[in-house]
Write a protein that holds these residues in place. Structure first.
Motif, PDB file in Angstrom:
ATOM      1  N   VAL A   4       0.869  -1.174   0.000  1.00 51.91           N
ATOM      2  CA  VAL A   4       0.000   0.000   0.000  1.00 51.91           C
ATOM      3  C   VAL A   4       0.901   1.217   0.000  1.00 51.91           C
ATOM      4  O   VAL A   4       1.753   1.369   0.876  1.00 51.91           O
ATOM      5  CB  VAL A   4      -0.938   0.021   1.217  1.00 51.91           C
ATOM      6  N   GLU A   5       0.720   2.057  -0.981  1.00 51.35           N
ATOM      7  CA  GLU A   5       1.516   3.275  -1.123  1.00 51.35           C
ATOM      8  C   GLU A   5       0.569   4.466  -1.025  1.00 51.35           C
ATOM      9  O   GLU A   5      -0.486   4.476  -1.652  1.00 51.35           O
ATOM     10  CB  GLU A   5       2.220   3.261  -2.481  1.00 51.35           C
ATOM     11  N   VAL A   6       0.931   5.454  -0.223  1.00 49.76           N
ATOM     12  CA  VAL A   6       0.154   6.687  -0.088  1.00 49.76           C
ATOM     13  C   VAL A   6       1.007   7.813  -0.660  1.00 49.76           C
ATOM     14  O   VAL A   6       2.165   7.974  -0.268  1.00 49.76           O
ATOM     15  CB  VAL A   6      -0.192   6.979   1.388  1.00 49.76           C
ATOM     16  N   PRO A  63       2.117  -9.056  -6.323  1.00 53.57           N
ATOM     17  CA  PRO A  63       0.865  -9.184  -7.064  1.00 53.57           C
ATOM     18  C   PRO A  63      -0.030  -7.946  -7.095  1.00 53.57           C
ATOM     19  O   PRO A  63      -0.635  -7.648  -8.120  1.00 53.57           O
ATOM     20  CB  PRO A  63       0.147 -10.336  -6.358  1.00 53.57           C
ATOM     21  N   ILE A  64      -0.118  -7.219  -5.983  1.00 48.27           N
ATOM     22  CA  ILE A  64      -1.018  -6.061  -5.910  1.00 48.27           C
ATOM     23  C   ILE A  64      -0.271  -4.868  -5.339  1.00 48.27           C
ATOM     24  O   ILE A  64       0.416  -4.986  -4.321  1.00 48.27           O
ATOM     25  CB  ILE A  64      -2.235  -6.331  -4.994  1.00 48.27           C
ATOM     26  N   CYS A  65      -0.445  -3.722  -5.976  1.00 48.05           N
ATOM     27  CA  CYS A  65       0.050  -2.455  -5.436  1.00 48.05           C
ATOM     28  C   CYS A  65      -1.153  -1.522  -5.354  1.00 48.05           C
ATOM     29  O   CYS A  65      -1.721  -1.141  -6.380  1.00 48.05           O
ATOM     30  CB  CYS A  65       1.130  -1.847  -6.325  1.00 48.05           C
ATOM     31  N   LEU A  66      -1.549  -1.186  -4.148  1.00 45.82           N
ATOM     32  CA  LEU A  66      -2.674  -0.276  -3.937  1.00 45.82           C
ATOM     33  C   LEU A  66      -2.106   1.115  -3.704  1.00 45.82           C
ATOM     34  O   LEU A  66      -1.403   1.350  -2.725  1.00 45.82           O
ATOM     35  CB  LEU A  66      -3.498  -0.723  -2.726  1.00 45.82           C
ATOM     36  N   LEU A  67      -2.385   2.024  -4.617  1.00 48.75           N
ATOM     37  CA  LEU A  67      -1.912   3.404  -4.509  1.00 48.75           C
ATOM     38  C   LEU A  67      -3.053   4.286  -4.041  1.00 48.75           C
ATOM     39  O   LEU A  67      -4.079   4.406  -4.720  1.00 48.75           O
ATOM     40  CB  LEU A  67      -1.385   3.902  -5.853  1.00 48.75           C
ATOM     41  N   ILE A  68      -2.891   4.883  -2.869  1.00 48.60           N
ATOM     42  CA  ILE A  68      -3.861   5.848  -2.355  1.00 48.60           C
ATOM     43  C   ILE A  68      -3.348   7.215  -2.766  1.00 48.60           C
ATOM     44  O   ILE A  68      -2.336   7.685  -2.252  1.00 48.60           O
ATOM     45  CB  ILE A  68      -4.020   5.722  -0.833  1.00 48.60           C
ATOM     46  N   ASP A  69      -4.029   7.816  -3.715  1.00 49.27           N
ATOM     47  CA  ASP A  69      -3.578   9.071  -4.310  1.00 49.27           C
ATOM     48  C   ASP A  69      -4.311  10.235  -3.662  1.00 49.27           C
ATOM     49  O   ASP A  69      -5.476  10.505  -3.965  1.00 49.27           O
ATOM     50  CB  ASP A  69      -3.815   9.047  -5.813  1.00 49.27           C
ATOM     51  N   ARG A  70      -3.629  10.923  -2.770  1.00 53.71           N
ATOM     52  CA  ARG A  70      -4.249  12.019  -2.016  1.00 53.71           C
ATOM     53  C   ARG A  70      -4.497  13.248  -2.870  1.00 53.71           C
ATOM     54  O   ARG A  70      -5.371  14.058  -2.546  1.00 53.71           O
ATOM     55  CB  ARG A  70      -3.387  12.385  -0.813  1.00 53.71           C
ATOM     56  N   ASP A  71      -3.753  13.402  -3.947  1.00 50.84           N
ATOM     57  CA  ASP A  71      -3.966  14.562  -4.813  1.00 50.84           C
ATOM     58  C   ASP A  71      -5.230  14.419  -5.656  1.00 50.84           C
ATOM     59  O   ASP A  71      -5.897  15.399  -5.961  1.00 50.84           O
ATOM     60  CB  ASP A  71      -2.774  14.776  -5.747  1.00 50.84           C
ATOM     61  N   ASN A  72      -5.540  13.190  -6.040  1.00 52.49           N
ATOM     62  CA  ASN A  72      -6.668  12.944  -6.935  1.00 52.49           C
ATOM     63  C   ASN A  72      -7.877  12.317  -6.242  1.00 52.49           C
ATOM     64  O   ASN A  72      -8.870  12.028  -6.901  1.00 52.49           O
ATOM     65  CB  ASN A  72      -6.217  12.029  -8.083  1.00 52.49           C
ATOM     66  N   ASP A  73      -7.780  12.087  -4.916  1.00 53.30           N
ATOM     67  CA  ASP A  73      -8.844  11.428  -4.154  1.00 53.30           C
ATOM     68  C   ASP A  73      -9.259  10.115  -4.801  1.00 53.30           C
ATOM     69  O   ASP A  73     -10.444   9.830  -4.982  1.00 53.30           O
ATOM     70  CB  ASP A  73     -10.062  12.341  -4.000  1.00 53.30           C
ATOM     71  N   THR A  74      -8.269   9.302  -5.160  1.00 52.07           N
ATOM     72  CA  THR A  74      -8.533   8.027  -5.808  1.00 52.07           C
ATOM     73  C   THR A  74      -7.675   6.916  -5.219  1.00 52.07           C
ATOM     74  O   THR A  74      -6.664   7.169  -4.559  1.00 52.07           O
ATOM     75  CB  THR A  74      -8.246   8.081  -7.324  1.00 52.07           C
ATOM     76  N   LEU A  75      -8.102   5.701  -5.484  1.00 49.35           N
ATOM     77  CA  LEU A  75      -7.310   4.502  -5.238  1.00 49.35           C
ATOM     78  C   LEU A  75      -7.037   3.894  -6.601  1.00 49.35           C
ATOM     79  O   LEU A  75      -7.938   3.788  -7.429  1.00 49.35           O
ATOM     80  CB  LEU A  75      -8.091   3.472  -4.426  1.00 49.35           C
ATOM     81  N   VAL A  76      -5.798   3.496  -6.810  1.00 46.38           N
ATOM     82  CA  VAL A  76      -5.443   2.804  -8.040  1.00 46.38           C
ATOM     83  C   VAL A  76      -4.995   1.411  -7.635  1.00 46.38           C
ATOM     84  O   VAL A  76      -4.114   1.258  -6.784  1.00 46.38           O
ATOM     85  CB  VAL A  76      -4.321   3.527  -8.808  1.00 46.38           C
ATOM     86  N   VAL A  77      -5.635   0.411  -8.209  1.00 48.91           N
ATOM     87  CA  VAL A  77      -5.312  -0.974  -7.898  1.00 48.91           C
ATOM     88  C   VAL A  77      -4.481  -1.540  -9.051  1.00 48.91           C
ATOM     89  O   VAL A  77      -5.004  -1.907 -10.091  1.00 48.91           O
ATOM     90  CB  VAL A  77      -6.581  -1.824  -7.688  1.00 48.91           C
TER      91      VAL A  77
END
Length: 99
Positions: free
Chosen positions: A17-19, A44-58
């Motif tokens: 999980v990357e923020v 296998p999975i990288c979950l990006l919590i993007d605080r600039d775009n208010d999104t999660l990228v899986v």
């Protein structure tokens, strides 16, 4: 693996999980370099919590040093994480952290 020696042994790691940070080089480092490194390591999975775009990228399905799938979701929806994680995240609470 790119930048060998900078990464821990990924054996047994199913997901990271990357923020995104608030630094000036966030775009390159958090959205590109780290994600590429995780894919190259075969995580296998990288979950990006993007605080600039208010999104999660899986990011999922690492192959040849890149993730093949990278759907993006707005905060507030249920996000199904693919195998091998196989859980659904309720992201409603992330709205509380939006600027």
């Amino acid at each position: 693996m790119a930048q060998e020696g900078d990464w821990a042994n990924p054996d047994g790691v199913l997901m990271v999980v990357e923020v995104t940070s608030r630094d000036r080089d966030t775009d390159r480092r958090d959205r590109i370099d780290k994600v590429r490194g995780y894919a190259e390591a075969g995580i296998p999975i990288c979950l990006l919590i993007d605080r600039d775009n208010d999104t999660l990228v899986v990011h999922s399905e690492p192959q040849d040093g890149r993730y093949q799938q990278s759907p993006s979701y707005r905060w507030g929806v249920a996000v199904a994480l693919p195998s091998p994680v196989n859980v659904t995240l309720d992201t409603e609470d992330l709205k509380d952290y939006a600027d």
